[in-house]
Design a protein around this motif. Structure first.
Motif, PDB file in Angstrom:
ATOM      1  N   ALA A   1       0.837  -1.209   0.000  1.00  0.00           N
ATOM      2  CA  ALA A   1       0.000   0.000   0.000  1.00  0.00           C
ATOM      3  C   ALA A   1       0.869   1.255   0.000  1.00  0.00           C
ATOM      4  CB  ALA A   1      -0.939  -0.008   1.201  1.00  0.00           C
ATOM      5  N   GLU A   2       1.924   1.240   0.827  1.00  0.00           N
ATOM      6  CA  GLU A   2       2.837   2.377   0.890  1.00  0.00           C
ATOM      7  C   GLU A   2       3.460   2.646  -0.483  1.00  0.00           C
ATOM      8  OE1 GLU A   2       6.184   3.486   4.056  1.00  0.00           O
ATOM      9  OE2 GLU A   2       6.775   1.762   2.814  1.00  0.00           O
ATOM     10  N   ILE A   3       3.935   1.618  -1.141  1.00  0.00           N
ATOM     11  CA  ILE A   3       4.564   1.768  -2.452  1.00  0.00           C
ATOM     12  C   ILE A   3       3.531   2.198  -3.495  1.00  0.00           C
ATOM     13  CG2 ILE A   3       5.676   0.490  -4.327  1.00  0.00           C
ATOM     14  CD1 ILE A   3       6.978  -1.187  -1.995  1.00  0.00           C
ATOM     15  N   PHE A   4       2.337   1.611  -3.430  1.00  0.00           N
ATOM     16  CA  PHE A   4       1.251   1.958  -4.345  1.00  0.00           C
ATOM     17  C   PHE A   4       1.045   3.477  -4.371  1.00  0.00           C
ATOM     18  CE2 PHE A   4      -3.157   2.668  -5.469  1.00  0.00           C
ATOM     19  CZ  PHE A   4      -3.391   1.770  -6.494  1.00  0.00           C
ATOM     20  N   PHE A   5       0.963   4.069  -3.195  1.00  0.00           N
ATOM     21  CA  PHE A   5       0.724   5.515  -3.125  1.00  0.00           C
ATOM     22  C   PHE A   5       1.983   6.321  -3.442  1.00  0.00           C
ATOM     23  CE2 PHE A   5      -2.841   3.750  -0.710  1.00  0.00           C
ATOM     24  CZ  PHE A   5      -3.885   4.319  -1.427  1.00  0.00           C
ATOM     25  N   GLN A   6       3.170   5.800  -3.120  1.00  0.00           N
ATOM     26  CA  GLN A   6       4.408   6.483  -3.511  1.00  0.00           C
ATOM     27  C   GLN A   6       4.530   6.565  -5.028  1.00  0.00           C
ATOM     28  OE1 GLN A   6       7.673   4.403  -1.669  1.00  0.00           O
ATOM     29  NE2 GLN A   6       7.356   5.391   0.300  1.00  0.00           N
TER      30      GLN A   6
ATOM     31  N   ASN B   1      -8.250   1.790 -11.088  1.00  0.00           N
ATOM     32  CA  ASN B   1      -8.183   0.354 -11.371  1.00  0.00           C
ATOM     33  C   ASN B   1      -6.744  -0.136 -11.564  1.00  0.00           C
ATOM     34  OD1 ASN B   1      -7.752   1.613 -13.821  1.00  0.00           O
ATOM     35  ND2 ASN B   1      -9.309   0.476 -14.924  1.00  0.00           N
ATOM     36  N   ALA B   2      -5.826   0.450 -10.824  1.00  0.00           N
ATOM     37  CA  ALA B   2      -4.429   0.021 -10.888  1.00  0.00           C
ATOM     38  C   ALA B   2      -4.185  -1.064  -9.846  1.00  0.00           C
ATOM     39  CB  ALA B   2      -3.498   1.197 -10.646  1.00  0.00           C
ATOM     40  N   VAL B   3      -3.233  -1.959 -10.160  1.00  0.00           N
ATOM     41  CA  VAL B   3      -2.896  -3.060  -9.267  1.00  0.00           C
ATOM     42  C   VAL B   3      -1.380  -3.137  -9.142  1.00  0.00           C
ATOM     43  CG1 VAL B   3      -3.054  -5.551  -8.876  1.00  0.00           C
ATOM     44  CG2 VAL B   3      -4.950  -4.348 -10.003  1.00  0.00           C
TER      45      VAL B   3
ATOM     46  N   ARG C   1      10.963 -13.316   1.506  1.00  0.00           N
ATOM     47  CA  ARG C   1       9.911 -14.244   1.083  1.00  0.00           C
ATOM     48  C   ARG C   1       8.516 -13.735   1.466  1.00  0.00           C
ATOM     49  NH1 ARG C   1      11.666 -19.372  -0.392  1.00  0.00           N
ATOM     50  NH2 ARG C   1       9.768 -20.257   0.448  1.00  0.00           N
ATOM     51  N   GLN C   2       8.284 -12.457   1.148  1.00  0.00           N
ATOM     52  CA  GLN C   2       6.986 -11.849   1.389  1.00  0.00           C
ATOM     53  C   GLN C   2       6.457 -11.282   0.083  1.00  0.00           C
ATOM     54  OE1 GLN C   2       6.200  -9.532   4.914  1.00  0.00           O
ATOM     55  NE2 GLN C   2       8.287  -9.912   5.631  1.00  0.00           N
ATOM     56  N   LEU C   3       5.163 -11.313  -0.069  1.00  0.00           N
ATOM     57  CA  LEU C   3       4.551 -10.752  -1.263  1.00  0.00           C
ATOM     58  C   LEU C   3       3.118 -10.363  -0.983  1.00  0.00           C
ATOM     59  CD1 LEU C   3       2.807 -13.380  -2.709  1.00  0.00           C
ATOM     60  CD2 LEU C   3       5.171 -14.067  -2.914  1.00  0.00           C
ATOM     61  N   ALA C   4       2.607  -9.506  -1.836  1.00  0.00           N
ATOM     62  CA  ALA C   4       1.230  -9.032  -1.703  1.00  0.00           C
ATOM     63  C   ALA C   4       0.772  -8.496  -3.049  1.00  0.00           C
ATOM     64  CB  ALA C   4       1.141  -7.931  -0.651  1.00  0.00           C
ATOM     65  N   VAL C   5      -0.529  -8.451  -3.211  1.00  0.00           N
ATOM     66  CA  VAL C   5      -1.141  -7.817  -4.380  1.00  0.00           C
ATOM     67  C   VAL C   5      -2.099  -6.771  -3.834  1.00  0.00           C
ATOM     68  CG1 VAL C   5      -2.501  -8.144  -6.468  1.00  0.00           C
ATOM     69  CG2 VAL C   5      -0.942  -9.959  -5.708  1.00  0.00           C
ATOM     70  N   PHE C   6      -1.934  -5.537  -4.295  1.00  0.00           N
ATOM     71  CA  PHE C   6      -2.740  -4.428  -3.798  1.00  0.00           C
ATOM     72  C   PHE C   6      -3.462  -3.773  -4.961  1.00  0.00           C
ATOM     73  CE2 PHE C   6      -3.590  -0.102  -2.474  1.00  0.00           C
ATOM     74  CZ  PHE C   6      -4.026  -0.255  -1.161  1.00  0.00           C
ATOM     75  N   GLY C   7      -4.794  -3.773  -4.911  1.00  0.00           N
ATOM     76  CA  GLY C   7      -5.597  -3.158  -5.964  1.00  0.00           C
ATOM     77  C   GLY C   7      -6.292  -1.910  -5.474  1.00  0.00           C
TER      78      GLY C   7
END
Length: 153
Positions: free
Chosen positions: A54-59, A69-71, A80-86
């Motif tokens: 989320a932090e990177i999404f807004f940066q 509609n960006a992901v 070894r962590q990952l996430a998908v933020f829409g």
């Protein structure tokens, strides 16, 4: 004696793997007004992967797309962590279950050490879903965000 203070770019992928991931983003975006970005770094320190995503999404100002509609596909390889933020436009249509499934797709491939395939598969699935909810309109759609992989530290 000269010293370079420039940080050397980390190579998480081979050139072929990197090209494969970028091409998967381009293919995913051809049939939708949606946008997909991939962010890769070594570590996700002091926070949960979804919070970091989320932090990177807004940066990256990804919330500025016309249809929200960006992901973002986020990976911290060494941790070894990952996430998908829409963004809210797509999240309101698919919900958390969809994002969790996509994380599962990546984990399955990552467990076989095939990171590029995991990311590409996830991006392809996201592209299909974006196409379903936000189909491409040749008269109004434009590429709002770069397709390249963003590399963190």
């Amino acid at each position: 004696m000269a010293f370079s203070f420039l940080r050397k770019k980390k190579h998480f992928f081979t050139q072929e793997q990197e090209a494969r991931i970028v091409e998967s983003v381009r293919v995913a975006e051809r049939r939708t007004s949606g946008e997909v970005r991939v962010f890769v770094e070594s570590h996700c320190r002091y926070m949960d992967a979804i919070d970091r995503a989320a932090e990177i999404f807004f940066q990256l100002k990804m919330e500025k797309t016309d249809d929200r509609n960006a992901v973002l596909v986020y990976i911290a390889l060494k941790d070894r962590q990952l996430a998908v933020f829409g963004d809210e436009g797509i999240h309101n249509k698919v919900g958390s279950e969809f994002w969790n499934r996509e994380v599962g797709v990546m984990i399955e491939k990552f467990n076989r050490q095939d990171y590029a395939a995991g990311i590409s598969s996830c991006v392809a699935d996201i592209g299909e879903t974006l196409h379903f909810h936000f189909p491409f309109d040749k008269d109004t759609d434009k590429n709002e965000l770069p397709d390249d992989i963003v590399f963190g530290k």
